[in-house]
Design a protein around this motif. Structure first.
Motif, PDB file in Angstrom:
ATOM      1  N   LEU A   1      42.618  49.451  39.218  1.00 15.73           N
ATOM      2  CA  LEU A   1      41.568  48.436  39.210  1.00 15.73           C
ATOM      3  C   LEU A   1      42.158  47.098  38.805  1.00 15.73           C
ATOM      4  O   LEU A   1      42.919  47.007  37.835  1.00 15.73           O
ATOM      5  N   ALA A   2      41.791  46.054  39.549  1.00 14.17           N
ATOM      6  CA  ALA A   2      42.236  44.700  39.229  1.00 14.17           C
ATOM      7  C   ALA A   2      41.046  43.894  38.718  1.00 14.17           C
ATOM      8  O   ALA A   2      40.030  43.771  39.404  1.00 14.17           O
ATOM      9  N   ASP A   3      41.169  43.372  37.498  1.00 19.51           N
ATOM     10  CA  ASP A   3      40.161  42.515  36.885  1.00 19.51           C
ATOM     11  C   ASP A   3      40.635  41.074  37.072  1.00 19.51           C
ATOM     12  O   ASP A   3      41.563  40.626  36.400  1.00 19.51           O
ATOM     13  N   LEU A   4      39.974  40.339  37.968  1.00 21.93           N
ATOM     14  CA  LEU A   4      40.438  38.990  38.316  1.00 21.93           C
ATOM     15  C   LEU A   4      40.110  37.950  37.269  1.00 21.93           C
ATOM     16  O   LEU A   4      40.709  36.877  37.257  1.00 21.93           O
ATOM     17  N   THR A   5      39.137  38.229  36.414  1.00 23.19           N
ATOM     18  CA  THR A   5      38.649  37.230  35.451  1.00 23.19           C
ATOM     19  C   THR A   5      38.625  37.867  34.063  1.00 23.19           C
ATOM     20  O   THR A   5      37.567  37.983  33.437  1.00 23.19           O
ATOM     21  N   GLY A   6      39.770  38.240  33.558  1.00 17.81           N
ATOM     22  CA  GLY A   6      39.860  39.155  32.422  1.00 17.81           C
ATOM     23  C   GLY A   6      39.337  38.654  31.096  1.00 17.81           C
ATOM     24  O   GLY A   6      38.903  39.451  30.274  1.00 17.81           O
ATOM     25  N   GLY A   7      39.409  37.336  30.822  1.00 21.11           N
ATOM     26  CA  GLY A   7      38.961  36.831  29.537  1.00 21.11           C
ATOM     27  C   GLY A   7      39.672  37.501  28.380  1.00 21.11           C
ATOM     28  O   GLY A   7      40.855  37.831  28.452  1.00 21.11           O
ATOM     29  N   ILE A   8      38.944  37.765  27.305  1.00 19.75           N
ATOM     30  CA  ILE A   8      39.543  38.381  26.117  1.00 19.75           C
ATOM     31  C   ILE A   8      39.812  39.866  26.349  1.00 19.75           C
ATOM     32  O   ILE A   8      40.494  40.510  25.556  1.00 19.75           O
ATOM     33  N   GLY A   9      39.289  40.430  27.445  1.00 19.47           N
ATOM     34  CA  GLY A   9      39.715  41.765  27.851  1.00 19.47           C
ATOM     35  C   GLY A   9      38.776  42.913  27.541  1.00 19.47           C
ATOM     36  O   GLY A   9      39.183  44.077  27.666  1.00 19.47           O
ATOM     37  N   VAL A  10      37.522  42.647  27.175  1.00 14.11           N
ATOM     38  CA  VAL A  10      36.614  43.737  26.822  1.00 14.11           C
ATOM     39  C   VAL A  10      36.358  44.653  28.019  1.00 14.11           C
ATOM     40  O   VAL A  10      36.407  45.883  27.903  1.00 14.11           O
ATOM     41  N   ASP A  11      36.088  44.063  29.183  1.00 10.90           N
ATOM     42  CA  ASP A  11      35.853  44.892  30.367  1.00 10.90           C
ATOM     43  C   ASP A  11      37.110  45.665  30.759  1.00 10.90           C
ATOM     44  O   ASP A  11      37.046  46.865  31.064  1.00 10.90           O
ATOM     45  N   SER A  12      38.253  45.003  30.761  1.00  9.48           N
ATOM     46  CA  SER A  12      39.509  45.690  31.101  1.00  9.48           C
ATOM     47  C   SER A  12      39.801  46.818  30.113  1.00  9.48           C
ATOM     48  O   SER A  12      40.308  47.882  30.491  1.00  9.48           O
ATOM     49  N   TRP A  13      39.503  46.600  28.843  1.00 13.96           N
ATOM     50  CA  TRP A  13      39.664  47.645  27.815  1.00 13.96           C
ATOM     51  C   TRP A  13      38.835  48.873  28.167  1.00 13.96           C
ATOM     52  O   TRP A  13      39.323  50.012  28.070  1.00 13.96           O
ATOM     53  N   ALA A  14      37.579  48.654  28.608  1.00 13.97           N
ATOM     54  CA  ALA A  14      36.727  49.785  28.988  1.00 13.97           C
ATOM     55  C   ALA A  14      37.231  50.433  30.274  1.00 13.97           C
ATOM     56  O   ALA A  14      37.256  51.669  30.394  1.00 13.97           O
ATOM     57  N   PHE A  15      37.644  49.613  31.243  1.00 12.06           N
ATOM     58  CA  PHE A  15      38.159  50.160  32.501  1.00 12.06           C
ATOM     59  C   PHE A  15      39.407  51.012  32.259  1.00 12.06           C
ATOM     60  O   PHE A  15      39.609  52.044  32.909  1.00 12.06           O
ATOM     61  N   ALA A  16      40.234  50.590  31.317  1.00 13.49           N
ATOM     62  CA  ALA A  16      41.495  51.297  31.061  1.00 13.49           C
ATOM     63  C   ALA A  16      41.277  52.715  30.548  1.00 13.49           C
ATOM     64  O   ALA A  16      42.182  53.551  30.635  1.00 13.49           O
ATOM     65  N   SER A  17      40.081  52.984  30.032  1.00 16.36           N
ATOM     66  CA  SER A  17      39.781  54.325  29.532  1.00 16.36           C
ATOM     67  C   SER A  17      39.419  55.294  30.650  1.00 16.36           C
ATOM     68  O   SER A  17      39.445  56.507  30.434  1.00 16.36           O
ATOM     69  N   VAL A  18      39.061  54.763  31.834  1.00 12.70           N
ATOM     70  CA  VAL A  18      38.600  55.630  32.922  1.00 12.70           C
ATOM     71  C   VAL A  18      39.403  55.443  34.210  1.00 12.70           C
ATOM     72  O   VAL A  18      39.164  56.144  35.186  1.00 12.70           O
ATOM     73  N   CYS A  19      40.332  54.498  34.225  1.00 14.73           N
ATOM     74  CA  CYS A  19      41.140  54.229  35.416  1.00 14.73           C
ATOM     75  C   CYS A  19      42.621  54.469  35.110  1.00 14.73           C
ATOM     76  O   CYS A  19      43.052  54.346  33.954  1.00 14.73           O
ATOM     77  N   GLY A  20      43.374  54.768  36.157  1.00 15.27           N
ATOM     78  CA  GLY A  20      44.795  55.039  35.964  1.00 15.27           C
ATOM     79  C   GLY A  20      45.567  53.824  35.502  1.00 15.27           C
ATOM     80  O   GLY A  20      46.278  53.872  34.480  1.00 15.27           O
TER      81      GLY A  20
END
Length: 375
Positions: free
Chosen positions: A63-82
């Motif tokens: 998954l690519a997060d184009l607008t990552g900011g401080i990373g809360v969404d990416s942190w959650a995605f990292a728990s369910v994505c490779g």
């Protein structure tokens, strides 16, 4: 007493800690995480909302997060994505997010700092190399002067402008958009690949709209309502054609003992009005009064506020005087009548508080006051 500079700084830090604990409990518990600015804490997703988004993409390899900011969404995605690609063009913010990922042990997140815009090739080349299953974007909803915007083309990045490029590198796109965005407009402008629009509400407040686009999708999108709650979670899915094909049932009268129901902000945002009558056996008070009645306890889920009707009054001076005398303390709401809620309170002369709620609304072909108690 004049506060010292140290007192002001301490108070600001305490306020930030309280906000972090409420919005991001796992982050607060971890301790030592970085928030370079108050704005990044203000604008980031709440932990509950981020985990909800992660459910949408669960199982994705990349998954690519184009607008990552401080990373809360990416942190959650990292728990369910490779693997997760976190892109944030603000250097200090990106660096802080990267250090936060390290503290959480999220070793499957890689950080980049590309500007995402038509004609800027770095971000697109990065995606072509990464080969994401999903691309996620949360466009910034403030213009250069700091004013809030919600039209797709006014946000940054301009999703409509980069959408053709995104389809070159992925099959699935998840967008987080402003809760102010108009759903029919989104359906029209995002096109036939729009699979669903989800209205996400937390503690009764609409927080975001989630749009899922898939290359393989053709046809009418699903409209979803999700109330995130530990005690009264609620979800509903329907299509606009379902709403259009189900005529509303209307109340013929309002009687003491009836249940008065106010739909949640998420249901109203989703445009689910007539369909509620057939789904839950409700009666609409009037075409443009989005309140409903039921006899006794309808036993419906937690997407409504429920009130017990105690008495009704005519809409006019005599009714205002009588209702204000009977209910010296009450919450008040005006719906589909030629006055505001503040004007209604003034006419009633009642104070705030208490357990009563007085509605001024159009119902059963006439304007009236309905006095209720909360259930």
């Amino acid at each position: 007493m004049k506060r010292s500079f140290a007192d002001i700084i301490r108070e600001e830090e305490e306020a930030r800690s309280r906000k972090t604990a409420a919005k991001l409990p796992s982050w607060a518990a971890a301790g030592g995480l970085e928030f370079p600015t108050s704005l990044c804490l203000e604008q980031c997703s709440s932990e509950a909302a981020a985990r909800h988004k992660a459910e949408v993409v669960s199982g994705a390899a990349r998954l690519a997060d184009l607008t990552g900011g401080i990373g809360v969404d990416s942190w959650a995605f990292a728990s369910v994505c490779g693997k997760v690609l976190h892109n944030e063009m603000d250097g200090p913010l990106s660096a802080a997010a990267e250090r936060n990922f390290e503290r959480f042990g999220k070793r499957n997140v890689r950080c980049t700092r590309h500007m995402v815009a038509p004609g800027s090739d770095g971000w697109l080349m990065e995606l072509q190399h990464f080969k994401p299953d999903w691309v996620y974007a949360d466009p910034a909803r403030r213009d250069a002067s700091g004013r809030k915007v919600f039209l797709l083309e006014d946000c940054s990045p301009d999703i409509l402008a980069i959408l053709p490029s995104l389809w070159e590198v992925t099959e699935n796109i998840l967008l987080k958009l402003s809760p102010m965005a108009d759903i029919p407009m989104l359906v029209s402008r995002l096109g036939g690949r729009l699979e669903s629009v989800e209205v996400v509400s937390l503690a009764g407040e609409v927080k975001e709209l989630l749009c899922v686009l898939r290359r393989s999708h053709v046809g009418e999108p699903l409209i979803k309502v999700s109330e995130i709650s530990d005690t009264k979670p609620f979800s509903l899915s329907f299509m606009k054609s379902d709403e259009d094909s189900h005529p509303a049932s209307f109340a013929s009268g309002i009687n003491p003992g009836d249940t008065l129901l106010e739909p949640s902000a998420a249901l109203l945002k989703a445009g689910c009005f007539n369909l509620l009558c057939s789904l839950y056996g409700l009666r609409k008070l009037s075409r443009f009064t989005h309140l409903y009645s039921a006899s006794g306890d309808p036993g419906i889920p937690g997407a409504f506020k429920a009130f017990r009707v105690e008495r009704t009054y005519p809409f006019g001076n005599a009714g205002f005087k009588a209702a204000g005398k009977d209910y010296p303390r009450a919450e008040v709401t005006a719906r589909n009548v030629p006055m505001s809620s503040d004007q209604l309170r003034s006419r009633l002369g009642c104070a705030t508080g208490g357990t009563a709620h007085i509605w001024a609304c159009t119902a059963c072909g006439e304007k009236m006051l309905i006095a209720c108690s909360s259930i």
